[in-house]
Scaffold this motif. Sequence first.
Motif, short mmCIF file in Angstrom:
data_model
loop_
_atom_site.label_atom_id
_atom_site.label_comp_id
_atom_site.label_asym_id
_atom_site.label_seq_id
_atom_site.Cartn_x
_atom_site.Cartn_y
_atom_site.Cartn_z
N HIS A 214 1.17 -3.12 17.95
CA HIS A 214 2.23 -3.85 18.66
C HIS A 214 1.60 -4.55 19.93
N GLY A 215 0.48 -3.97 20.51
CA GLY A 215 -0.02 -4.72 21.60
C GLY A 215 0.63 -4.25 22.91
N GLU A 216 1.44 -3.21 22.90
CA GLU A 216 2.29 -2.57 24.04
C GLU A 216 1.99 -1.17 24.27
N VAL A 217 1.84 -0.72 25.57
CA VAL A 217 1.80 0.99 25.80
C VAL A 217 3.16 1.63 25.93
N VAL A 218 3.26 2.63 25.28
CA VAL A 218 4.70 3.29 25.13
C VAL A 218 4.16 4.67 25.55
N SER A 219 5.36 5.60 25.75
CA SER A 219 5.21 6.80 25.94
C SER A 219 4.86 7.57 24.66
N LYS A 220 4.35 8.83 24.88
CA LYS A 220 3.98 9.74 23.70
C LYS A 220 5.18 9.95 22.81
N ARG A 221 6.41 10.24 23.44
CA ARG A 221 7.56 10.38 22.69
C ARG A 221 7.90 9.24 21.84
N VAL A 222 8.05 8.05 22.30
CA VAL A 222 8.39 6.80 21.46
C VAL A 222 7.36 6.66 20.18
N ALA A 223 5.99 6.86 20.95
CA ALA A 223 4.91 6.75 19.80
C ALA A 223 5.01 7.77 18.69
N ALA A 224 5.38 8.86 19.05
CA ALA A 224 5.29 10.17 18.07
C ALA A 224 6.59 9.76 17.24
N THR A 225 7.75 9.19 17.59
CA THR A 225 9.07 8.93 16.91
C THR A 225 8.60 7.73 15.87
N TRP A 226 7.96 6.56 16.29
CA TRP A 226 7.35 5.73 15.66
C TRP A 226 6.41 6.04 14.34
N ALA A 227 5.73 7.02 14.85
CA ALA A 227 4.62 7.47 13.89
C ALA A 227 5.08 8.16 12.68
N GLU A 228 6.28 9.04 12.93
CA GLU A 228 6.78 9.73 12.01
C GLU A 228 7.38 8.93 11.01
N ALA A 229 7.94 7.90 11.46
CA ALA A 229 8.75 6.96 10.49
C ALA A 229 7.87 6.04 9.86
N ALA A 230 6.49 5.70 10.68
CA ALA A 230 5.76 4.56 10.01
C ALA A 230 4.69 5.12 9.18
N LEU A 231 4.25 6.25 9.52
CA LEU A 231 2.89 6.79 8.85
C LEU A 231 3.29 7.78 7.52
N SER A 232 2.17 7.95 6.95
CA SER A 232 2.61 8.94 5.73
C SER A 232 3.40 10.25 6.23
N ALA A 233 4.19 10.80 5.21
CA ALA A 233 4.81 11.82 5.55
C ALA A 233 3.97 13.16 5.86
N ARG A 234 2.48 12.94 5.38
CA ARG A 234 1.57 14.06 5.58
C ARG A 234 1.55 14.41 7.06
N TRP A 235 1.61 13.50 7.90
CA TRP A 235 1.60 13.77 9.48
C TRP A 235 2.59 14.15 10.17
N VAL A 236 3.96 14.24 9.40
CA VAL A 236 5.03 14.41 10.16
C VAL A 236 4.97 15.92 10.83
N PRO A 237 4.49 16.86 10.08
CA PRO A 237 4.62 18.24 10.52
C PRO A 237 3.61 18.32 11.70
N LEU A 238 2.45 17.91 11.71
CA LEU A 238 1.29 17.70 12.64
C LEU A 238 1.89 17.09 14.12
N ILE A 239 2.85 16.08 13.68
CA ILE A 239 3.25 15.55 14.98
C ILE A 239 4.35 16.32 15.77
N ARG A 240 4.97 16.96 14.68
CA ARG A 240 6.19 17.46 15.33
C ARG A 240 5.78 18.99 16.03
N ARG A 241 4.75 19.42 15.47
CA ARG A 241 3.93 20.73 16.15
C ARG A 241 3.39 20.17 17.48
N ALA A 242 3.18 19.14 17.58
CA ALA A 242 2.29 18.62 18.75
C ALA A 242 3.32 18.91 19.89
N TRP A 243 4.60 18.63 19.88
CA TRP A 243 5.47 18.96 20.79
C TRP A 243 5.64 20.30 21.37
#
Length: 471
Positions: A214-243
């Motif tokens: 996107h060519g923009e800098v966003v917060s960790k929370r915004v990026a994590a929310t985007w990644a959960e929706a945009a990336l493979s479901a494989r990464w969702v548990p890892l991203i959620r545990r990161a919090w």
Amino acid sequence: MAARTEAEAEARGVPNSPTPHTDVNALLAELVAGACGTLGARLTGAYLVGSLAGGDFDTDSDIDVIIVTRDELPSSQIAALGEMHARLATGDGWWPTQLEVSYIPEGALRRYDPARALHPHIGRGRGEHLGMMHHDIDWMTQRRTLRERGITLAGPDPRTLVDPVSPDDLRRAMPEIIRLWGDPLLSDDAPLARRGGQSYMVLSMCRALYTLGHGEVVSKRVAATWAEAALSARWVPLIRRAWDGRRDPDARASREEVDETLALVRYVLERGERLALPPAVPATPHLRLATPADVPAIEALMALSVRGLSDGFYTSVQVESALRHAFGVDSQLIADGTYFVMESGPQLVAAGGWSARRTLHGGDRAKGADDDPRLDPAAEPARIRAFFVHPAWARRGLARALFARSLEAARAAGFRSLELVATLPGEPLYAALGFVARERMIVPLPDGLALPCVSMTRPVGGDPSPPGAAP
């Protein structure tokens, strides 16, 4: 630490309520007051970046501050700042140990320059001390945040201190940033052993992917929310545990979490290479007046130019002696507004100018203690001074552009002729610009060596670059 009140913060020089958090505001007031007291006239400004500027600040966030200085700090002031930070860290509550502060000179802050990336820095956490840290290309994201959303605690608008960072600039930088973060972990995953480091890397990879796309800098929370929706479901548990990991940073990460984090790093490295933008077409270097903040970069350019373009003219011993004793910035030229630089992106690639003063050659360290009187334009020639071109940019018209600007300015000041002392590698350039050799001379150096040079002159009138010349 003393009672945290907004009135106290405002009294110490921080704008009223720079954040919604009273305790943070009072801590920032102490920091700015301490920096001002330590740096005095060397302080340019202080700015909030990170989550406080970009949004989504919470109790697990750090407090990111950039303090801008007029120039490089001497070791005595760095030591005094270290003592100031040590006192701040003894304050009451959680926030004093969550400060993350960098001290960056104006000239180095304006754009990324790998040659000027080592600056004083203190990280968050108990027991941290002020030290020197490389502010690598990943600091491009901080520059973008500072310019576009930085919160001013003291000093001018940050947009006057940082050149624009475009979305494509961020996209082009991201593959290198991803490699900077990820490659070392594939060889040594020790930084992922604790949940703080492991969760930080997961969320940082989410942010890197978002910026890459996107060519923009966003917060960790915004990026994590985007990644959960945009990336493979494989990464969702890892991203959620990161919090959860952010809230318990000292706990050990499981081997499974470390391995899955490394898998995410490999995935993001591959995406970074696949989505990388082609290099930008180099822009024509921009010519402008030099400022005092440019002095370190000009000195570095001089060394590169002299070492890279003197082969066949001077010995390496002569070159190093001249760099120590003769070559250098003449600060009077900058003060007079008669010295120019040319820059391509973050890099100075050429410098040169003219002078209406008596001195013919040499930097500050080569000049005597006497005054440098002004010349009489009606009776004396203006000086052409200190032309240096980066070896990679030689014979591409940069010296011609610098000379044309200098000639125009000298003519406007009423001078009728020009004089210079050319080094042997510079003689062909000046001959192509219409100068004629008047006298061959030897410039003695303090260590007993000498530098053969040529005194040259030309009238102010005429084409600055005769047909066929290619300086």
